[in-house]
Design a protein around this motif. Structure first.
Motif, PDB file in Angstrom:
ATOM      1  N   LEU A 215      39.638 121.107  79.155  1.00  0.00           N
ATOM      2  CA  LEU A 215      38.499 120.358  78.624  1.00  0.00           C
ATOM      3  C   LEU A 215      37.551 121.203  77.763  1.00  0.00           C
ATOM      4  O   LEU A 215      37.107 120.738  76.702  1.00  0.00           O
ATOM      5  CB  LEU A 215      37.727 119.693  79.767  1.00  0.00           C
ATOM      6  CG  LEU A 215      38.275 118.357  80.254  1.00  0.00           C
ATOM      7  CD1 LEU A 215      37.446 117.827  81.418  1.00  0.00           C
ATOM      8  CD2 LEU A 215      38.312 117.329  79.132  1.00  0.00           C
ATOM      9  N   MET A 219      37.007 119.946  73.845  1.00  0.00           N
ATOM     10  CA  MET A 219      35.736 119.387  73.405  1.00  0.00           C
ATOM     11  C   MET A 219      35.476 119.634  71.929  1.00  0.00           C
ATOM     12  O   MET A 219      34.796 118.847  71.269  1.00  0.00           O
ATOM     13  CB  MET A 219      34.594 119.983  74.232  1.00  0.00           C
ATOM     14  CG  MET A 219      34.558 119.512  75.680  1.00  0.00           C
ATOM     15  SD  MET A 219      34.379 117.738  75.825  1.00  0.00           S
ATOM     16  CE  MET A 219      32.733 117.505  75.210  1.00  0.00           C
ATOM     17  N   VAL A 223      34.328 116.113  70.391  1.00  0.00           N
ATOM     18  CA  VAL A 223      32.908 115.837  70.127  1.00  0.00           C
ATOM     19  C   VAL A 223      32.653 115.101  68.812  1.00  0.00           C
ATOM     20  O   VAL A 223      31.929 114.103  68.800  1.00  0.00           O
ATOM     21  CB  VAL A 223      32.090 117.144  70.198  1.00  0.00           C
ATOM     22  CG1 VAL A 223      30.705 116.956  69.608  1.00  0.00           C
ATOM     23  CG2 VAL A 223      31.962 117.591  71.647  1.00  0.00           C
ATOM     24  N   PHE A 292      30.216 123.677  70.920  1.00  0.00           N
ATOM     25  CA  PHE A 292      31.610 123.671  71.354  1.00  0.00           C
ATOM     26  C   PHE A 292      32.540 124.293  70.317  1.00  0.00           C
ATOM     27  O   PHE A 292      33.714 124.507  70.616  1.00  0.00           O
ATOM     28  CB  PHE A 292      32.062 122.240  71.649  1.00  0.00           C
ATOM     29  CG  PHE A 292      31.475 121.675  72.904  1.00  0.00           C
ATOM     30  CD1 PHE A 292      31.900 122.102  74.146  1.00  0.00           C
ATOM     31  CD2 PHE A 292      30.470 120.723  72.844  1.00  0.00           C
ATOM     32  CE1 PHE A 292      31.357 121.593  75.304  1.00  0.00           C
ATOM     33  CE2 PHE A 292      29.917 120.199  73.999  1.00  0.00           C
ATOM     34  CZ  PHE A 292      30.356 120.631  75.235  1.00  0.00           C
TER      35      PHE A 292
END
Length: 324
Positions: A215, A219, A223, A292
């Motif tokens: 994860l 991301m 995102v 991220f």
């Protein structure tokens, strides 16, 4: 490396280009692009004409717009719109992760249920779904809890549970989850499978691998499109009239417009508030993408130290190239 060293490097690099005695140096000039300037002038003139027309056109009735922009009913509508957006998106995000993991499962039942959910909610209009959730109390008058296909222990009225606000929240969340699940699935599949294998070799469980390895890397892919979906969901809340839910921004401004017979100014009021909220969400999206995306921008964390003397000068000359 500190800013002082960075400045020192830039200064020395520029000085080297001037000091090095390079034969047959090419003094390149940028290619003139008059077409770009002509297009910019035309676009600028058209934009100025548009702004002037919007500001000076009396049919927009800007005085009415400013009068109702901070009206208490309008502000209440803004609050309910934000509540529907944040609440339904939070629920949809949790559901999308579950659906994406189910989609990657080796179990046929889990994969089939996930596929059917996505197929159904992506294949039917959101307006139709909201009408359905508004009529759920007619279709299912009571909700019972008990043994499946057996006796029920508790029976509650559906109308008491699924109020207009709850129906709108659930309808938006389920529809959004179908779209977000495909985004999450694409993000999960973008992570190199070798990292999962290496994590398993270290003795990590599947849950740990998903939380700590997959994860965080996914991301970066998830995102940007999820942020766009959040902005789209904000505007989709204007359809909850189908439930019917009558406290969100679009319905409130329409009600005021019907009462005072001035639809255009109240449409502008709604548009301004949607633009303000969307702008705030876009700023948040920028920070999330930056957070991220750390480590994926191709930049190194520390630059090479500045070299002095003839050796440093020779190395910089070699790096600059003979045609610098």
């Amino acid at each position: 490396m500190t800013r002082k060293n960075e400045g020192r490097q830039d200064k020395q690099g520029g000085q080297d280009k001037k000091d090095l005695d390079i034969p047959n140096r090419i003094h390149a000039r940028p290619v003139p692009r008059p077409g770009v300037w002509i297009a910019a002038i035309i676009v600028g003139i058209l934009a100025a004409m548009l702004i002037h027309g919007v500001v000076t056109n009396p049919n927009f009735q800007w005085k009415v717009v400013w009068l109702y922009l901070f009206n208490e009913h309008v502000l209440t509508g803004v609050g309910w719109t934000l509540l529907l957006t944040v609440g339904s998106f939070a629920i949809a995000t949790v559901l999308s992760v579950i659906l994406a993991i189910m989609r990657q499962s080796q179990n046929l039942v889990l994969r089939g249920v996930s596929w059917f959910f996505i197929w159904f909610f992506r294949g039917t209009p959101v307006y139709t779904q909201l009408v359905f959730w508004g009529l759920i109390a007619v279709l299912v008058p009571k909700i019972s809890l008990g043994i499946p296909f057996g006796p029920s222990f508790v029976s509650l009225s559906t109308q008491d549970i699924f109020t207009a606000g709850v129906a709108a929240l659930v309808g938006l969340a389920l529809n959004e989850a179908a779209y977000l699940s495909e985004i999450v699935r694409a993000g999960l599949e973008s992570v190199d499978p070798g990292q999962r294998e290496a994590s398993q070799a270290l003795g990590m469980s599947r849950g740990q691998i998903m939380r700590r390895i997959v994860l965080p890397q996914a991301m970066r892919i998830i995102v940007p499109p999820m942020s766009n979906e959040a902005i789209g969901l904000l505007k989709t809340t204007s359809l909850v009239l189908a439930v019917p839910f009558t406290m969100e921004l679009q319905f409130v401004t329409n009600s005021i417009a019907n009462r005072i017979y001035k639809p255009i100014p109240l449409l502008l009021v709604a548009a301004i508030w949607y633009l303000v909220i969307t702008s705030i969400l876009m700023v948040g999206q920028t920070y999330l993408e930056r957070y991220f995306g750390r480590g994926f921008d191709g930049k190194t964390s520390a630059a090479a130290p500045v070299e002095d003397g003839q050796a440093g000068k020779a190395n910089r000359a070699r790096n600059l190239g003979l045609n610098a």
